[in-house]
Design a protein around this motif. Sequence first.
Motif, mmCIF file in Angstrom:
data_model
loop_
_atom_site.group_PDB
_atom_site.id
_atom_site.type_symbol
_atom_site.label_atom_id
_atom_site.label_comp_id
_atom_site.label_asym_id
_atom_site.label_seq_id
_atom_site.Cartn_x
_atom_site.Cartn_y
_atom_site.Cartn_z
ATOM 1 N N SER A 47 40.251 31.680 38.986
ATOM 2 C CA SER A 47 41.155 31.721 40.147
ATOM 3 C C SER A 47 40.595 32.673 41.201
ATOM 4 O O SER A 47 40.144 33.774 40.860
ATOM 5 N N PHE A 48 40.667 32.251 42.444
ATOM 6 C CA PHE A 48 40.316 33.147 43.550
ATOM 7 C C PHE A 48 41.618 33.751 44.080
ATOM 8 O O PHE A 48 42.082 33.423 45.161
ATOM 9 N N VAL A 49 42.214 34.610 43.241
ATOM 10 C CA VAL A 49 43.487 35.253 43.585
ATOM 11 C C VAL A 49 43.249 36.759 43.711
ATOM 12 O O VAL A 49 42.134 37.245 43.495
ATOM 13 N N SER A 50 44.305 37.478 44.020
ATOM 14 C CA SER A 50 44.162 38.922 44.166
ATOM 15 C C SER A 50 43.847 39.562 42.814
ATOM 16 O O SER A 50 44.593 39.379 41.845
ATOM 17 N N PRO A 51 42.768 40.360 42.722
ATOM 18 C CA PRO A 51 42.453 41.009 41.439
ATOM 19 C C PRO A 51 43.505 42.031 41.039
ATOM 20 O O PRO A 51 43.577 42.433 39.888
ATOM 21 N N ARG A 52 44.333 42.443 42.012
ATOM 22 C CA ARG A 52 45.420 43.353 41.642
ATOM 23 C C ARG A 52 46.500 42.602 40.853
ATOM 24 O O ARG A 52 47.192 43.179 40.029
ATOM 25 N N TRP A 53 46.625 41.308 41.155
ATOM 26 C CA TRP A 53 47.640 40.494 40.474
ATOM 27 C C TRP A 53 47.115 39.946 39.149
ATOM 28 O O TRP A 53 47.849 39.887 38.158
ATOM 29 N N ILE A 54 45.875 39.510 39.147
ATOM 30 C CA ILE A 54 45.269 38.949 37.923
ATOM 31 C C ILE A 54 43.908 39.619 37.726
ATOM 32 O O ILE A 54 42.849 39.056 38.060
ATOM 33 N N PRO A 55 43.912 40.825 37.169
ATOM 34 C CA PRO A 55 42.650 41.564 37.034
ATOM 35 C C PRO A 55 41.591 40.800 36.235
ATOM 36 O O PRO A 55 40.402 40.873 36.545
ATOM 37 N N GLN A 56 42.033 40.085 35.223
ATOM 38 C CA GLN A 56 41.079 39.388 34.344
ATOM 39 C C GLN A 56 40.166 38.424 35.114
ATOM 40 O O GLN A 56 39.027 38.210 34.720
ATOM 41 N N LEU A 57 40.666 37.849 36.204
ATOM 42 C CA LEU A 57 39.871 36.839 36.908
ATOM 43 C C LEU A 57 39.263 37.399 38.200
ATOM 44 O O LEU A 57 38.851 36.640 39.088
ATOM 45 N N GLY A 58 39.159 38.703 38.256
ATOM 46 C CA GLY A 58 38.567 39.343 39.435
ATOM 47 C C GLY A 58 37.074 39.067 39.591
ATOM 48 O O GLY A 58 36.477 39.397 40.613
ATOM 49 N N ASP A 59 36.478 38.431 38.564
ATOM 50 C CA ASP A 59 35.034 38.144 38.605
ATOM 51 C C ASP A 59 34.746 36.685 38.978
ATOM 52 O O ASP A 59 33.696 36.144 38.607
ATOM 53 N N ALA A 60 35.683 36.046 39.689
ATOM 54 C CA ALA A 60 35.549 34.588 39.939
ATOM 55 C C ALA A 60 34.216 34.252 40.608
ATOM 56 O O ALA A 60 33.527 33.305 40.202
ATOM 57 N N HIS A 61 33.840 35.028 41.612
ATOM 58 C CA HIS A 61 32.588 34.738 42.313
ATOM 59 C C HIS A 61 31.402 34.869 41.358
ATOM 60 O O HIS A 61 30.531 33.990 41.278
ATOM 61 N N ASP A 62 31.392 35.975 40.600
ATOM 62 C CA ASP A 62 30.275 36.212 39.667
ATOM 63 C C ASP A 62 30.194 35.116 38.603
ATOM 64 O O ASP A 62 29.111 34.763 38.141
ATOM 65 N N LEU A 63 31.360 34.610 38.205
ATOM 66 C CA LEU A 63 31.354 33.534 37.206
ATOM 67 C C LEU A 63 30.616 32.316 37.758
ATOM 68 O O LEU A 63 29.770 31.728 37.070
ATOM 69 N N PHE A 64 30.917 31.954 38.991
ATOM 70 C CA PHE A 64 30.232 30.791 39.559
ATOM 71 C C PHE A 64 28.730 31.040 39.707
ATOM 72 O O PHE A 64 27.931 30.125 39.527
#
Length: 304
Positions: A47-64
């Motif tokens: 998810s490209f959401v706020s990392p404050r709301w969903i910290p676990q997915l704060g690496d979305a860009h790096d994952l891609f």
Amino acid sequence: MPERVRITDVAPRDGLQSEPRPIPTEEKAALVEIIARTGVDEIEATSFVSPRWIPQLGDAHDLFVLLKDRDIPESVTLSALVPNQRGMDEVYKVRAETMPIGKVAVFTAASETFSKRNTNATIQETLDRFAPVVTMAAEAPGGPIAVRGYVSCAVKCPYDGDVAPSRVADVARRLVDLGVDEIDLGDTIGAGTPDSIARVIGVVREAIGDGPTITLHLHDTFGRAADCVRAALREGVRSFDAASAGLGGCPYASTPHRRAPGNIALATLIDVVHAEGYETGTDAEAVRAAGVAASKILEAGASA
Ligand code: HMG
Ligand code: MG
């Protein structure tokens, strides 16, 4: 020839978003790759959401960035949640720098309370945020990006209780008017029964017409998800979400007494769909391997 049912594995997104242990991006990329081998049509990667709301997915860009070097067949669509224009800016970056994202998913709800808790916005405010997302998706460099529109609480809201099918249909109609290609009905807390699922699908289909795809996104809280899949197939639904190993749950659907329930397991969904006489194009051994890999991520969290 049996009719084909489309499957999206949402484990890397819905499955991991609530995990408290910080999961290394490498592990997520490996999970996406192993799910890609199952033959599912789509993987909701992050998810490209706020990392404050969903910290676990704060690496979305790096994952891609990592996924660029992984072996993902071109037939598998990679998708990601996007709540606003800011998220879509990130998607443009990924498209420009790394690898194609074939679809984005905007997400709202049929319950005002859930919408506020999940996105700090009323339903109308979420739709206002989606307008530029849909335009940017249509005009994306490298070609248009499809847009899925989730309607959470399609049966029941964890805060406000039962939700009338007409409310779900109203939100679905507004999403279609904005230009989304697909409506994904989220039974966020797994409250659906075959009857309630069939009813909401019928009312939504009447409201949006035959054009947009309807997808069903079931959480399997009470073990009824398989029966709900059967009911949905009878109603003409041919697109479903599931998660390898049944991972999943929205943190904003958890209450102090109950953690949000997991998605219907990929293997369960496939078994039901095949038993009902449809085909999925999936490979049973690869599905098993993806389930093992997904469970291991959770087990590592439990023993950490
Ligand atoms: P907000 O706090 O109202 O918005 O959050 P804001 O615009 O004031 O932004 C707050 C901060 O987030 C700012 O950073 C922004 O820059 C940043 P700060 O200045 O404080 O450092 N920000 C962003 N950062 C990265 N990417 C973005 C982005 N947007 C703002 N796109 C917002 C509003 C929507 C952003 C927030 O509420 C949010 O991210 N919510 C996500 C919730 C979520 O992902 N929930 C789980 C998915 S839904 C689900 O699981 C249900 C589903 O499975 C279906 C079902 O089961 O029913 C789909
Ligand atoms: Mg969900």
